[in-house]
Design a protein around this motif. Structure first.
Motif, PDB file in Angstrom:
ATOM      1  N   LEU A  71       0.839  -1.190  -0.124  1.00  0.00           N
ATOM      2  CA  LEU A  71      -0.081  -0.074  -0.095  1.00  0.00           C
ATOM      3  C   LEU A  71       1.012   1.220   0.008  1.00  0.00           C
ATOM      4  N   ARG A  72       2.168   1.363   0.557  1.00  0.00           N
ATOM      5  CA  ARG A  72       2.825   2.393   0.521  1.00  0.00           C
ATOM      6  C   ARG A  72       3.740   2.646  -0.958  1.00  0.00           C
ATOM      7  N   ASN A  73       3.206   1.806  -1.803  1.00  0.00           N
ATOM      8  CA  ASN A  73       3.711   2.016  -3.134  1.00  0.00           C
ATOM      9  C   ASN A  73       3.286   3.179  -3.757  1.00  0.00           C
ATOM     10  N   MET A  74       1.869   3.538  -3.189  1.00  0.00           N
ATOM     11  CA  MET A  74       1.384   4.681  -3.768  1.00  0.00           C
ATOM     12  C   MET A  74       2.126   6.123  -3.225  1.00  0.00           C
ATOM     13  N   VAL A  75       2.816   6.097  -2.367  1.00  0.00           N
ATOM     14  CA  VAL A  75       3.528   7.057  -1.792  1.00  0.00           C
ATOM     15  C   VAL A  75       4.872   7.235  -1.712  1.00  0.00           C
ATOM     16  N   PRO A  76       5.391   8.460  -1.874  1.00  0.00           N
ATOM     17  CA  PRO A  76       6.922   8.298  -2.206  1.00  0.00           C
ATOM     18  C   PRO A  76       7.597   7.963  -0.925  1.00  0.00           C
ATOM     19  N   ILE A  77       8.668   7.102  -0.981  1.00  0.00           N
ATOM     20  CA  ILE A  77       9.398   6.854   0.272  1.00  0.00           C
ATOM     21  C   ILE A  77       9.835   7.544   1.095  1.00  0.00           C
TER      22      ILE A  77
END
Ligand code: SF4
Length: 181
Positions: free
Chosen positions: A95-101
């Motif tokens: 799910l974090r793939n949609m937000v920049p690291i």
């Protein structure tokens, strides 16, 4: 004759897939008749002791250590199986793939409502594995031979697939074991 070995690992996963494996209940004794467990959190063996017939991968790759472990499994196992949605598709961690690291790390360590971090710094100790730009399913990092999706895959699905592979039979799972509605 020596029994074939199996190895298991949890990368970016929650251990739920391992719990499902343990849900085969008393069949774990039958499994122990036909295999030896090698590197696995189940027996707490930390390093490979030899060649393994089957490796079970729970979780995808979220940081550099996950990649290292996955490559080690590919090197030591004849057959690699991705078990569960995290390994096959990235699952919840992805799910974090949609937000920049950078934004993810700042939310986790600096800006999150429950964070107390007077230094205002994202931890960067060299002992901490470097996070990847996104979470990668296992097959995007190494060749995976079989995928068993589900969150987690049912114990019966894991059992049937393992027994088929370990007895050199085709993995031909009935519909009831691979439907998720
Ligand atoms: S697929 Fe589900 S049970 Fe398995 S590691 Fe991911 S979240 Fe946990």
């Amino acid at each position: 004759m020596a029994k074939p070995k199996i190895a298991t690992t949890s990368l970016a996963g929650c251990f739920g897939c391992h719990m499902s494996l343990l849900d085969i209940d008393e069949r774990i004794l039958e499994l122990a008749e036909i295999v030896d467990f090698d590197k696995s959190p189940i027996d707490d063996i930390k390093t490979f002791t030899g060649r393994c017939a089957v490796g079970l991968i729970e979780g995808g790759c979220a940081h550099e250590e996950n990649v290292e472990v996955l490559r080690e499994f590919r090197k030591h196992c004849d057959i690699l199986i991705s078990i569960g949605d995290c390994a096959t598709m990235g699952g919840i961690p992805a799910l974090r793939n949609m937000v920049p690291i950078r934004e993810c790390l700042e939310e986790a360590y600096i800006n999150g409502p429950s964070v107390h971090n007077p230094a205002g710094k994202v931890p960067d100790d060299e002992e901490i594995p470097l996070m990847l730009d996104r979470v990668y399913p296992a097959h995007e990092v190494v060749k995976i031979d079989y995928h068993l999706p589900g969150c987690p895959p049912p114990a019966d699905t894991l059992w049937e697939a393992l027994v088929a592979l370990l007895t050199n039979k085709p993995v031909d799972l009935p519909y009831e074991l691979i439907k998720y509605d």
